[in-house]
Design an enzyme around this catalytic site. Structure first.
Site, PDB file in Angstrom:
ATOM      1  N   PHE A  82      -5.197   4.456   0.606  1.00 40.08           N
ATOM      2  CA  PHE A  82      -6.252   3.551   0.115  1.00 40.08           C
ATOM      3  C   PHE A  82      -5.870   2.823  -1.177  1.00 40.08           C
ATOM      4  CE2 PHE A  82      -8.598   7.562   1.578  1.00 40.08           C
ATOM      5  CZ  PHE A  82      -8.502   7.242   2.925  1.00 40.08           C
ATOM      6  N   HIS A  83      -4.642   2.291  -1.243  1.00 38.84           N
ATOM      7  CA  HIS A  83      -4.195   1.599  -2.452  1.00 38.84           C
ATOM      8  C   HIS A  83      -3.706   0.174  -2.166  1.00 38.84           C
ATOM      9  CE1 HIS A  83      -3.117   5.773  -4.407  1.00 38.84           C
ATOM     10  NE2 HIS A  83      -4.419   5.550  -4.360  1.00 38.84           N
ATOM     11  N   PRO A  84      -4.458  -0.678  -1.460  1.00 34.26           N
ATOM     12  CA  PRO A  84      -3.953  -2.031  -1.201  1.00 34.26           C
ATOM     13  C   PRO A  84      -3.932  -2.876  -2.469  1.00 34.26           C
ATOM     14  CG  PRO A  84      -6.222  -1.849  -0.451  1.00 34.26           C
ATOM     15  CD  PRO A  84      -5.787  -0.461  -0.856  1.00 34.26           C
ATOM     16  N   ASP A 138       0.858  -1.189   0.000  1.00 28.49           N
ATOM     17  CA  ASP A 138       0.000   0.000   0.000  1.00 28.49           C
ATOM     18  C   ASP A 138       0.890   1.233   0.000  1.00 28.49           C
ATOM     19  OD1 ASP A 138      -2.239   1.651   0.157  1.00 28.49           O
ATOM     20  OD2 ASP A 138      -2.584   1.316   2.295  1.00 28.49           O
TER      21      ASP A 138
END
Length: 553
Positions: free
Chosen positions: A474-476, A299
């Site tokens: 918010f980039h998993p 992330d």
């Protein structure tokens, strides 16, 4: 078609997850009227006004109507804090609640995927799939297309203070860039956004809604998938709950798992697919051993630096008075412009944490506002935020089920800042942000540092403050990694290795995180996956000329 009075039955394809990828898949696979497609979405419809008003992300995140309401485990690198971890639980998924930034990443990202053994995933291979979807405000060119279902627009407002930041960045070699999406995003500029006329454009609007008119596509909301149905090595269907009843749907061709980087590995594990130690700890029989399921979680961690300014208009001053709020509402009501139309971040910069980097490894999201934390009231004085994130972190985490209970959230451990290299870059990025704000072009605004705070200069002090203020952007990705090695979960055609009838198609398949925002890369992944399903040769050759030309939904 399957009896419309019954939500179970038999289909050609079952798509689990009506999010960013699932909506694309539903459109492309149902284009053939002979192909029966079922889309299962645990959330509800995107028919909610705050989904469509751009500023509404503030009211969608942390709202059980649109958010899975996840939290991370306590993070040692963040001084033991547990983070709120928003994930879209609604048609359109995260494309219904995200920052709307249109970003492909760098050509080097995808070339690295190919170098890792993922044939067909280099920049030249994936660019045609970005183009296939796109409806770009600038029309057709070598790097952009018009007429597709994925709308890309300019933002509908500007801020003098952000233009001053751009001027200041030039003093330190960060030059203006006309296009962040040509494969090299180094420089500064105003983000393009997935909007149409000042309204959010999610994949539910762009891809799913036109396809829902087709009688061969069924979309079920409020459908919680509990496990995959397996017979030997073949996945035959999905068991799911809806309105208090349990149903089974069967797939003649394939089940397509598009539930996202947290929920896709979760469903695999609940179905007996994963690491034996994880499954046996929860009393789940191991039906297919896959050590990579839930591993490789990556992330982007953002560090928010905040600077109080003078002689400038910011959203803080506009939104902290009744007259300002009325003006904001009027701007949006009459012209779909103004602050209610803006993405969370309007201006961005891509640069290097040190000159030895071959490509930019830092991304700045610059905002004409400030707050103590997302969702809190804006400060009562003019200020701006420079959020900076390490684009290629070395810290890697994992997500695994915490219980056999199908309603319990998986454990999410990011291990932020566990790698020494990430700690070093975190300190460098704060110092770089300070340097940019010291530019001569910004002197008229008299910037005054609020976060992390001017007294913090020592490396250990800065790391302590980073642990207090850093948060997810918010980039998993990465938890069902693509590859050919024993720990890879899917092959380059996105088929789950060792099984038949199952693919994973979402951000979880990324072997390494991309150097930018992740929504549009997921749209690309779904476009390419649909093409590979319908034309197996596309895994190497890419889309046909006809498929690139036939871009409309």
């Amino acid at each position: 078609m399957t009896d419309p009075a019954r939500p179970d039955g038999e289909y050609d394809y079952i798509i689990v997850g009506g999010g960013t990828a699932g909506c694309v898949l539903a459109n492309r696979l149902s284009a053939d009227p002979k192909t029966r497609v079922l889309l299962l979405e645990a959330g509800g419809s995107d028919n909610y006004h705050w989904v469509h008003i751009p500023v509404g992300y503030l009211y969608c995140i942390g709202n059980p109507r649109t958010d899975w309401m996840m939290k991370t485990a306590p993070e040692p690198g963040l001084n033991g804090r547990s983070l709120v971890y928003p994930r879209g639980k609604v048609l359109g998924g995260c494309s219904s609640v995200n920052g709307m930034i249109y970003m492909r990443g760098q050509a080097a990202d995808y070339d690295h995927w190919r170098q890792l053994g993922n044939t067909g995933w280099g920049w030249d291979d994936v660019l045609p799939y970005f183009l296939k979807s796109e409806d770009h405000h600038g029309g057709d060119s070598a790097l952009h297309r018009s007429g597709g279902p994925w709308k890309v627009s300019k933002q509908r407002l500007s801020w003098d203070i952000l233009e001053a930041v751009q001027e200041g960045a030039k003093e330190f070699g960060i030059m203006p860039r006309a296009d962040f999406n040509d494969g090299n995003n180094e420089g500064s500029g105003f983000f393009e956004v997935n909007q149409k006329n000042g309204v959010r454009w999610n994949t539910a609007k762009g891809f799913l809604r036109p396809a829902m008119k087709r009688p061969n596509l069924r979309v079920l909301t409020g459908a919680c998938s509990d496990r995959l149905i397996m017979e030997g090595r073949r996945v035959q269907g999905v068991r799911y709950r809806r309105k208090g009843r349990v149903f089974e749907a069967r797939a003649r061709a394939e089940v397509l798992l598009a539930a996202g980087a947290i929920n896709s590995p979760r469903l695999l594990e609940l179905s007996g697919i994963g690491r034996p130690d994880v499954l046996s700890a929860h009393g789940i029989d191991v039906l297919h051993e896959m050590p990579g399921v839930g591993e490789n979680l990556q992330d982007h961690l953002q560090i928010r630096t905040v600077f109080k300014v003078r002689n400038a208009q910011t959203l803080n001053t506009m939104a902290n008075s009744l007259a300002g709020k009325a003006r904001i509402a009027l701007q949006y009501g009459l012209a779909r412009s103004g602050p209610m139309s803006m993405a969370p971040s309007q201006f961005g910069m891509f640069t290097r944490s040190d000159p030895s980097r071959i490509t930019p490894d830092l991304e700045y999201h610059v905002q004409p506002l400030s707050t103590d934390r997302l969702g809190d009231p804006l400060h009562p004085f003019p200020a701006i935020t420079l959020s900076v994130c390490n684009l290629r972190p070395d810290s890697v985490g994992a997500t695994h089920i915490a219980s056999p209970d199908v309603d319990r959230q998986s454990e999410i451990r990011l291990n932020y800042l566990s790698a020494e290299s990430d700690r070093r870059i975190a300190v460098q990025s704060i110092r770089q942000a300070r340097k940019i704000m010291s530019a001569r072009a910004l002197a008229p605004y008299q910037p005054e540092e609020l976060l992390p705070g001017a007294p913090c200069t020592d490396e250990q002090d800065l790391l302590r403050v980073v642990g207090d203020i850093a948060t997810t952007i918010f980039h998993p990705v990465g938890t069902c990694r693509m590859g050919n090695d024993p720990d890879a979960v899917v092959d380059p055609a996105l088929r789950v290795r060792g099984l038949e009838g199952l693919r994973v198609i979402d951000a979880s398949i990324m072997p390494r995180i991309v150097s930018g925002n992740t929504a549009s890369p997921v749209v690309m992944i779904a476009e390419k996956a649909a093409d590979m399903i319908l034309r197996p040769s596309a895994s190497v050759r890419g889309p046909s000329d006809r498929s690139c030309q036939n871009r409309s939904a």
